[in-house]
Design a protein around this motif. Structure first.
Motif, PDB file in Angstrom:
ATOM      1  N   ASP A  43       0.822  -1.203   0.000  1.00 21.30           N
ATOM      2  CA  ASP A  43       0.000   0.000   0.000  1.00 21.30           C
ATOM      3  C   ASP A  43       0.861   1.260   0.000  1.00 21.30           C
ATOM      4  N   ASN A  44       1.813   1.304  -0.912  1.00 19.25           N
ATOM      5  CA  ASN A  44       2.638   2.497  -1.087  1.00 19.25           C
ATOM      6  C   ASN A  44       3.218   2.451  -2.503  1.00 19.25           C
ATOM      7  N   PRO A  45       3.101   3.546  -3.259  1.00 24.29           N
ATOM      8  CA  PRO A  45       3.581   3.525  -4.647  1.00 24.29           C
ATOM      9  C   PRO A  45       5.097   3.439  -4.773  1.00 24.29           C
ATOM     10  N   GLU A  46       5.824   3.621  -3.667  1.00 25.08           N
ATOM     11  CA  GLU A  46       7.290   3.584  -3.726  1.00 25.08           C
ATOM     12  C   GLU A  46       7.855   2.301  -3.146  1.00 25.08           C
ATOM     13  N   ILE A  47       7.056   1.250  -3.088  1.00 27.14           N
ATOM     14  CA  ILE A  47       7.569  -0.056  -2.672  1.00 27.14           C
ATOM     15  C   ILE A  47       8.213  -0.736  -3.876  1.00 27.14           C
ATOM     16  N   TYR A  48       9.425  -1.207  -3.698  1.00 28.85           N
ATOM     17  CA  TYR A  48      10.123  -1.957  -4.749  1.00 28.85           C
ATOM     18  C   TYR A  48      10.061  -3.442  -4.401  1.00 28.85           C
ATOM     19  N   LEU A  49       9.567  -4.260  -5.339  1.00 27.49           N
ATOM     20  CA  LEU A  49       9.513  -5.709  -5.168  1.00 27.49           C
ATOM     21  C   LEU A  49      10.288  -6.356  -6.310  1.00 27.49           C
ATOM     22  N   SER A  50      11.372  -7.030  -5.992  1.00 25.05           N
ATOM     23  CA  SER A  50      12.206  -7.634  -7.033  1.00 25.05           C
ATOM     24  C   SER A  50      11.474  -8.794  -7.704  1.00 25.05           C
ATOM     25  N   ILE A  51      11.799  -9.041  -8.964  1.00 25.24           N
ATOM     26  CA  ILE A  51      11.191 -10.141  -9.709  1.00 25.24           C
ATOM     27  C   ILE A  51      11.503 -11.496  -9.066  1.00 25.24           C
ATOM     28  N   PRO A  52      12.745 -11.767  -8.636  1.00 21.61           N
ATOM     29  CA  PRO A  52      13.005 -13.047  -7.951  1.00 21.61           C
ATOM     30  C   PRO A  52      12.153 -13.220  -6.693  1.00 21.61           C
ATOM     31  N   ALA A  53      11.967 -12.128  -5.936  1.00 20.15           N
ATOM     32  CA  ALA A  53      11.138 -12.211  -4.740  1.00 20.15           C
ATOM     33  C   ALA A  53       9.685 -12.492  -5.108  1.00 20.15           C
ATOM     34  N   MET A  54       9.197 -11.800  -6.135  1.00 24.03           N
ATOM     35  CA  MET A  54       7.821 -12.013  -6.575  1.00 24.03           C
ATOM     36  C   MET A  54       7.609 -13.453  -7.034  1.00 24.03           C
ATOM     37  N   ASN A  55       8.536 -13.971  -7.820  1.00 24.61           N
ATOM     38  CA  ASN A  55       8.417 -15.340  -8.313  1.00 24.61           C
ATOM     39  C   ASN A  55       8.402 -16.357  -7.179  1.00 24.61           C
ATOM     40  N   LEU A  56       9.271 -16.176  -6.205  1.00 26.14           N
ATOM     41  CA  LEU A  56       9.340 -17.132  -5.100  1.00 26.14           C
ATOM     42  C   LEU A  56       8.086 -17.051  -4.234  1.00 26.14           C
TER      43      LEU A  56
END
Length: 294
Positions: A43-56
């Motif tokens: 719930d924040n537009p400045e959160i960074y989520l890496s692709i490896p983290a998202m995939n896992l």
């Protein structure tokens, strides 16, 4: 194992290290095992989520929920390859007969109206006619008893003047947030059982990617209604804040009841989703919905 729900409202960086989600903000850094996370609410537009983290996260059937500028859940990422016989399950779901889908919808609406009636009596202390309305629900609910019940339900539910609308005034914002969380939890459970969320048993809009979740969540909606009623009694705030969001997220760990056991809502949704899958294969005739109160 009971999965955790994580709500992030501040600027942060989310990466992965040794199967742990690393959450780094300006103030601190923390880690949590990926396998422990059931829901991640961003719930924040400045959160960074890496692709490896998202995939896992997705591989571990974590539901990643993205909020919009109004801080309401706006979308989610789900695992599309979460079952070992995915194609067979999809085929059974796609080929389900119209009579089966109409019977399943009839059962679902009976469960919803039953739960609405029970909660309304708990809140108002007055008897109502919802049991009678249940007896009038036809296959496919062609007589629209769902709409009749909803009209009576919302007229009596709150002490204030209220109209249930998606973009309506308070407490619609509380209800919307709670329903969005419930929808995400339902979609996660259905995906985990190998079911296709896009293909509903009743909801059919071509623009709705979560039609099945919208179907199956219906009997569980009174859990959100009850929580919102409770919040209105205990808080004066009419806008969502971190405390209120956390309270609404707690519905996922609320206890519900099956004949042989009790479980959290999060676990119960998995049982309900699994039973629906068995309805499509012919192993069951009815969806396994829990009682919301003992």
């Amino acid at each position: 194992m009971l999965k955790k729900t994580i709500l992030l409202e501040n600027k942060a960086s989310l990466t992965i290290k040794n199967l742990q989600l690393v959450i780094k903000s300006e103030l601190r850094e923390s880690t949590i095992p990926i396998e422990d996370i059931g829901f991640l609410v961003l719930d924040n537009p400045e959160i960074y989520l890496s692709i490896p983290a998202m995939n896992l996260l997705i591989e571990n059937n974590t539901s990643i929920i993205i909020c919009n500028a109004n801080h309401l859940p706006n979308g989610m990422f789900l695992n599309l390859n979460s079952h070992h016989i995915q194609q067979e399950i999809f085929r059974n779901q796609i080929e389900a007969s119209l009579p089966l889908k109409k019977q399943l919808w009839q059962q679902t609406i009976v469960e919803k109206i039953t739960n609405q009636g029970i909660l309304l009596e708990k809140i108002t202390g007055n008897k109502n006619s919802f049991e009678f309305l249940c007896s009038k629900v036809l296959s496919g609910d062609t007589s629209n008893m769902e709409g009749v019940a909803a009209s009576q339900y919302w007229k009596s539910f709150f002490d204030i003047k209220f109209k249930r609308e998606r973009f309506g005034n308070y407490p619609n914002n509380f209800l919307n947030y709670g329903y969005a969380i419930l929808r995400a939890a339902t979609a996660r459970a259905l995906s985990g059982s190998g079911l296709l969320n896009t293909l509903g048993i009743h909801h059919k809009s071509k623009y709705n990617a979560f039609a099945l979740a919208d179907d199956i969540m219906e009997p569980f909606r009174p859990i959100v209604d009850e929580k919102v009623f409770e919040l209105m009694q205990n808080y004066e705030e009419q806008e969502l804040n971190t405390q209120l969001k956390s309270e609404l997220l707690n519905i996922l760990t609320r206890t519900v009841y099956f004949k042989e056991e009790k479980s959290t809502l999060m676990v119960a949704l998995q049982k309900t989703a699994s039973s629906l899958q068995q309805c499509y294969t012919g192993e069951r005739k009815k969806i396994k919905y829990p009682k919301l109160w003992s």
